[in-house]
Design an enzyme around this catalytic site. Structure first.
Site, PDB file in Angstrom:
ATOM      1  N   HIS A 570      -8.881  -0.928  -8.003  1.00 29.12           N
ATOM      2  CA  HIS A 570      -9.597  -1.147  -6.748  1.00 29.12           C
ATOM      3  C   HIS A 570     -10.276  -2.511  -6.647  1.00 29.12           C
ATOM      4  O   HIS A 570     -11.455  -2.588  -6.278  1.00 29.12           O
ATOM      5  CB  HIS A 570     -10.656  -0.044  -6.559  1.00 29.12           C
ATOM      6  CG  HIS A 570     -10.074   1.313  -6.386  1.00 29.12           C
ATOM      7  ND1 HIS A 570     -10.801   2.469  -6.569  1.00 29.12           N
ATOM      8  CD2 HIS A 570      -8.825   1.718  -6.038  1.00 29.12           C
ATOM      9  CE1 HIS A 570     -10.023   3.517  -6.346  1.00 29.12           C
ATOM     10  NE2 HIS A 570      -8.817   3.086  -6.029  1.00 29.12           N
TER      11      HIS A 570
HETATM   12  C1  LIG Z   1      -1.496   1.818  -9.221  1.00 25.62           C
HETATM   13  C2  LIG Z   1      -2.468   1.971  -8.092  1.00 25.62           C
HETATM   14  C3  LIG Z   1      -3.020   3.218  -7.820  1.00 25.62           C
HETATM   15  C4  LIG Z   1      -3.928   3.360  -6.768  1.00 25.62           C
HETATM   16  N1  LIG Z   1      -4.339   4.612  -6.402  1.00 25.62           N
HETATM   17  C5  LIG Z   1      -5.016   4.776  -5.234  1.00 25.62           C
HETATM   18  C6  LIG Z   1      -5.220   6.060  -4.675  1.00 25.62           C
HETATM   19  O1  LIG Z   1      -4.783   7.071  -5.217  1.00 25.62           O
HETATM   20  N2  LIG Z   1      -5.898   6.153  -3.501  1.00 25.62           N
HETATM   21  C7  LIG Z   1      -6.381   5.058  -2.858  1.00 25.62           C
HETATM   22  O2  LIG Z   1      -7.024   5.219  -1.819  1.00 25.62           O
HETATM   23  N3  LIG Z   1      -6.198   3.821  -3.365  1.00 25.62           N
HETATM   24  C8  LIG Z   1      -5.494   3.658  -4.503  1.00 25.62           C
HETATM   25  N4  LIG Z   1      -5.210   2.404  -4.957  1.00 25.62           N
HETATM   26  C9  LIG Z   1      -5.819   1.262  -4.278  1.00 25.62           C
HETATM   27  C10 LIG Z   1      -5.242   0.948  -2.911  1.00 25.62           C
HETATM   28  O3  LIG Z   1      -3.870   1.227  -2.854  1.00 25.62           O
HETATM   29  C11 LIG Z   1      -5.527  -0.521  -2.623  1.00 25.62           C
HETATM   30  O4  LIG Z   1      -6.921  -0.724  -2.694  1.00 25.62           O
HETATM   31  C12 LIG Z   1      -5.055  -0.943  -1.242  1.00 25.62           C
HETATM   32  O5  LIG Z   1      -3.694  -0.658  -1.094  1.00 25.62           O
HETATM   33  C13 LIG Z   1      -5.306  -2.442  -1.074  1.00 25.62           C
HETATM   34  O6  LIG Z   1      -4.837  -2.829   0.181  1.00 25.62           O
HETATM   35  P1  LIG Z   1      -4.785  -4.372   0.587  1.00 25.62           P
HETATM   36  O7  LIG Z   1      -4.280  -4.416   1.966  1.00 25.62           O
HETATM   37  O8  LIG Z   1      -6.092  -4.990   0.285  1.00 25.62           O
HETATM   38  O9  LIG Z   1      -3.746  -5.029  -0.424  1.00 25.62           O
HETATM   39  P2  LIG Z   1      -2.237  -4.643  -0.714  1.00 25.62           P
HETATM   40  O10 LIG Z   1      -1.918  -3.289  -0.208  1.00 25.62           O
HETATM   41  O11 LIG Z   1      -2.019  -4.906  -2.158  1.00 25.62           O
HETATM   42  O12 LIG Z   1      -1.408  -5.647   0.183  1.00 25.62           O
HETATM   43  C14 LIG Z   1      -1.310  -7.024  -0.015  1.00 25.62           C
HETATM   44  C15 LIG Z   1       0.084  -7.433   0.438  1.00 25.62           C
HETATM   45  O13 LIG Z   1       0.133  -8.841   0.585  1.00 25.62           O
HETATM   46  C16 LIG Z   1       1.330  -9.333   0.011  1.00 25.62           C
HETATM   47  N5  LIG Z   1       1.078 -10.716  -0.408  1.00 25.62           N
HETATM   48  C17 LIG Z   1       0.220 -11.136  -1.353  1.00 25.62           C
HETATM   49  N6  LIG Z   1       0.229 -12.474  -1.440  1.00 25.62           N
HETATM   50  C18 LIG Z   1       1.104 -12.917  -0.522  1.00 25.62           C
HETATM   51  C19 LIG Z   1       1.538 -14.197  -0.128  1.00 25.62           C
HETATM   52  N7  LIG Z   1       1.050 -15.304  -0.687  1.00 25.62           N
HETATM   53  N8  LIG Z   1       2.473 -14.290   0.856  1.00 25.62           N
HETATM   54  C20 LIG Z   1       2.963 -13.174   1.451  1.00 25.62           C
HETATM   55  N9  LIG Z   1       2.577 -11.929   1.108  1.00 25.62           N
HETATM   56  C21 LIG Z   1       1.652 -11.803   0.139  1.00 25.62           C
HETATM   57  C22 LIG Z   1       1.574  -8.402  -1.154  1.00 25.62           C
HETATM   58  O14 LIG Z   1       2.913  -8.448  -1.582  1.00 25.62           O
HETATM   59  C23 LIG Z   1       1.154  -7.064  -0.577  1.00 25.62           C
HETATM   60  O15 LIG Z   1       2.220  -6.422   0.067  1.00 25.62           O
HETATM   61  C24 LIG Z   1      -4.319   2.217  -6.010  1.00 25.62           C
HETATM   62  C25 LIG Z   1      -3.765   0.967  -6.283  1.00 25.62           C
HETATM   63  C26 LIG Z   1      -2.829   0.841  -7.297  1.00 25.62           C
HETATM   64  C27 LIG Z   1      -2.218  -0.512  -7.561  1.00 25.62           C
END
Ligand SMILES: Cc1cc2nc3c(=O)[nH]c(=O)nc-3n(C[C@H](O)[C@H](O)[C@H](O)COP(=O)(O)OP(=O)(O)OC[C@H]3O[C@@H](n4cnc5c(N)ncnc54)[C@H](O)[C@@H]3O)c2cc1C
Length: 647
Positions: A570
């Site tokens: 997280h």
């Molecule tokens: C293994 C694991 C288990 C988890 N379990 C849970 C759970 O059970 N329940 C829950 O609520 N949360 C869980 N989480 C946490 C939750 O999934 C994340 O906090 C949430 O998905 C984060 O969302 P975000 O939009 O911040 O980032 P992300 O969903 O990581 O999205 C970022 C996106 O940006 C893209 N990106 C990055 N840099 C670039 C770039 N320079 N150019 C173009 N694209 C780029 C990436 O490829 C990615 O697709 C878990 C996470 C993981 C990894």
């Protein structure tokens, strides 16, 4: 009767139906009817699965979406199509021309099967494979004390690899954001309607006025919970109510709601992107890594450089650019673009455009794996025993059984530490994991998570291999420690430095809270009749490296945590939202990057303080909120209008 008996054939028919059915016919009908019912449901489930996989294949190949490689100017550009970015792009494309730039491709088909997720973290084609800097005085099970920090890389981002636990956060998490920013729009009263509109809720609390139906995100009850009922009963014995943690979170134990549909993962790809494949307003460039945001002389964000299939490209935004690359890559992209601490940027010869504390304030839920709690009955998932052809059929037919389970996690618990005086805003998160110890489980975990091979963990598990057991993943819900993300190079393809700085808070409250959480978990298993019925007991073996400490003593638990800490995955807080005039703020309460125009950040990086919950749901809410804020600022497309922020 006499008139009826005159009807030809009446008497023989009467005789037939009044004769008792021979036993074999009864048996036959009792077995064939359910057989046909199951066959029918298997067939429809197969059809669903087939549809899902064939659409995934089409999608992987890019057949089912608009190709417009010539267009390079859009109303809005969203960078990063993860949990938040998918929501932003989908909502904005309801009324504007949007380009979504995503580093990865479509989700890996195996991520749809929940149990497979644990085998897919760190898979290079769908994960960024980050590791932290060496942890201070802890993390001895990790190579050079560097913990692996998986992050999803595909449309849907980390919602493709997460454990699907659906938890919004505590009302006070959001009220605190509202108090801190001075913007009431972030209060729970105001964000709850956004959570509701996101939801297509069919979970344990269906019918509650706190949930929504018909939204993009499908939420269902977890289908596999071999010992959840004992967990809930034990909680009650210890004075913890069973409650919906997504209405008004408070101390209590809860059955699990998950982002799934019919036992298959339901990521933001499925909720927000897939339904927009035919939307002419949404252009998606997959396999495209953004490396720089460009500004005009008035600091208005005007375009993005990105590498698509290794070719350098540029797209321009008429109105705004929204960065949604997650808590590691959003700060990295800002830093590469000249927005960040001047001293750091100077050291990489990057011209500082705005001097902001980008990358600071990194927070995470650090986790201790309490257990194993050995059980005398078959109430946990043991792969060698439970992953049978029948289980596979059950999954294919009904979407149920161990294959639908996020690693055996089947219930949650939220409690307060002694330090916490607001019991309605707990500070310890617990995940009940109904997982037995398979023969090579430790070794497999080491491999999948990128731990040291033959570390203390695999030895620890070997002592009790082939036993039914439970674990409790205990995490510090509202940590005080703060880490950072920094550039390691000005080369955009070099991974950044990640230092979570676990247990670095003055006074050591985080460690203390985690120890209290683990001690409570032991109580759940050893001091309740619910688990005594199962003969539950903490495995008697010391964790390797902690043999000098008396079992269950405070010093033992400290050693246990320092040997084998984990992330709850997280990371958050690295583009901190805050008041415009506060030196720590990176974005204001409308998510606009301070000192720029036409640039926002929307993802888990903006959380000023981490939510006391798993972060997928609150992060999607941030994406939805961002879309509202943008739409509010651009009711009609009027390119002259610029939203200006000055420091
Ligand atoms: C293994 C694991 C288990 C988890 N379990 C849970 C759970 O059970 N329940 C829950 O609520 N949360 C869980 N989480 C946490 C939750 O999934 C994340 O906090 C949430 O998905 C984060 O969302 P975000 O939009 O911040 O980032 P992300 O969903 O990581 O999205 C970022 C996106 O940006 C893209 N990106 C990055 N840099 C670039 C770039 N320079 N150019 C173009 N694209 C780029 C990436 O490829 C990615 O697709 C878990 C996470 C993981 C990894």
């Amino acid at each position: 009767m006499s008139t009826l008996s005159s009807i030809p054939g009446f008497l023989p028919i009467l005789e037939l139906i009044s004769t008792p059915l021979p036993a074999f016919l009864i048996t036959l009908s009792l077995t064939t009817i359910p057989y046909f019912v199951i066959k029918l449901s298997v067939t429809s489930q197969y059809l669903d699965l087939f549809r899902m996989l064939s659409s995934n294949l089409e999608s992987q190949l890019g057949y089912n979406r608009k190709h417009n490689s010539l267009q390079n100017e859009f109303d809005f550009i969203v960078v990063g199509g993860g949990s938040a970015g998918s929501a932003v792009a989908a909502r904005l494309s309801e009324q504007y021309q949007v380009l979504l730039i995503e580093a990865g491709g479509d989700p890996h088909p195996l991520t749809y099967v929940p149990l497979m997720a644990e085998a897919l973290v760190n898979l290079p084609m769908i994960d960024w494979q980050y590791t932290t800097e060496p942890l201070n005085n802890s993390g001895f099970v990790w190579p050079n004390q560097k913990m692996s920090w998986p992050r999803g890389k595909s449309l849907g981002g980390s919602s493709n690899s997460n454990n699907m636990i659906y938890m919004r956060g505590n009302p006070e998490d959001f009220n605190n954001w509202a108090r801190y920013t001075g913007d009431e729009r972030w209060s729970y009263a105001n964000v709850e309607p956004i959570f509701k509109r996101m939801e297509d809720y069919d979970g344990h609390w269906k019918g509650s006025s706190h949930h929504g139906e018909g939204g993009p995100l499908r939420i269902e009850k977890s289908n596999y919970d071999p010992s959840a009922s004992y967990w809930l009963k034990a909680g009650k014995e210890l004075g913890k109510r069973v409650l919906d943690q997504n209405a008004f979170q408070s101390e209590g134990f809860s059955p699990l709601d998950v982002t799934q549909k019919g036992g298959a993962r339901f990521s933001t790809f499925r909720g927000y992107i897939e339904p927009n494949f035919n939307n002419p307003n949404l252009t998606i460039h997959r396999y495209s890594i953004a490396t720089k945001i460009h500004f005009d002389s008035g600091m208005k964000a005007i375009g993005v450089t990105y590498y698509r299939h290794a070719n350098k490209k540029y797209a321009s935004a008429k109105n705004e650019i929204i960065i949604s690359c997650g808590a590691i890559n959003s700060p990295k992209l800002l830093l590469l673009s000249g927005i960040g601490p001047k001293e750091q940027l100077d050291s990489f010869n990057i011209n500082t455009l705005v001097n902001l504390k980008v990358g600071e304030n990194l927070q995470d839920h650090v986790l201790g794996m309490a257990g194993p709690f050995l059980l005398g009955k078959n109430v946990s998932f043991l792969r060698f025993r439970d992953l049978t052809p029948i289980a596979a059929t059950e999954y294919l037919a009904l979407g149920k059984g161990p294959l639908s389970s996020p690693s055996g996690i089947s219930a949650t618990g939220l409690i307060s530490s002694q330090q916490n005086d607001n019991k309605n805003w707990p500070d310890i998160l617990m995940m009940h994991v109904a997982r037995g110890i398979d023969k090579n489980m430790g070794k497999e975990l080491e491999q999948v998570l990128g731990m040291k091979l033959n570390s203390g963990l695999s030895k620890f598990f070997e002592y009790n291999a082939m036993n039914d057991s439970n674990f409790v993943f205990v995490a510090v819900g509202r940590p005080k420690s703060r880490g950072y993300i920094k550039l390691a190079s000005n080369d955009p393809f070099v991974k950044p430095l990640i230092n979570p700085n676990y247990f670095s808070d003055e006074g050591g409250a985080d460690l203390d809270v985690l120890i209290q959480g683990i001690q409570f978990a032991v109580k759940v298993y050893e001091n309740t009749t619910a688990f005594k019925e199962l003969g539950a007991r903490l495995a008697p073996n010391h964790f390797p490296g902690c043999e000098d400490h008396a079992m269950k003593s405070r010093s033992y638990w400290e050693c246990f945590i320092r040997q084998n800490p984990h992330t709850m995955f997280h990371p958050s807080g690295t583009c901190k939202m805050g008041p415009l005039d506060h030196p720590d703020s990176v974005v204001d309460s409308e998510l606009r990057v301070i000192g720029t125009k036409g640039l926002r950040v929307a993802d888990s990086s903006i959380m000023p303080f981490i939510c006391n919950a798993n972060l997928n749901s609150p992060t999607i809410m941030i994406g939805e909120m961002c879309a509202d804020l943008v739409k509010n600022d651009w009711p009609n497309i009027t390119p002259e209008k610029n939203v200006t922020i000055t420091v």
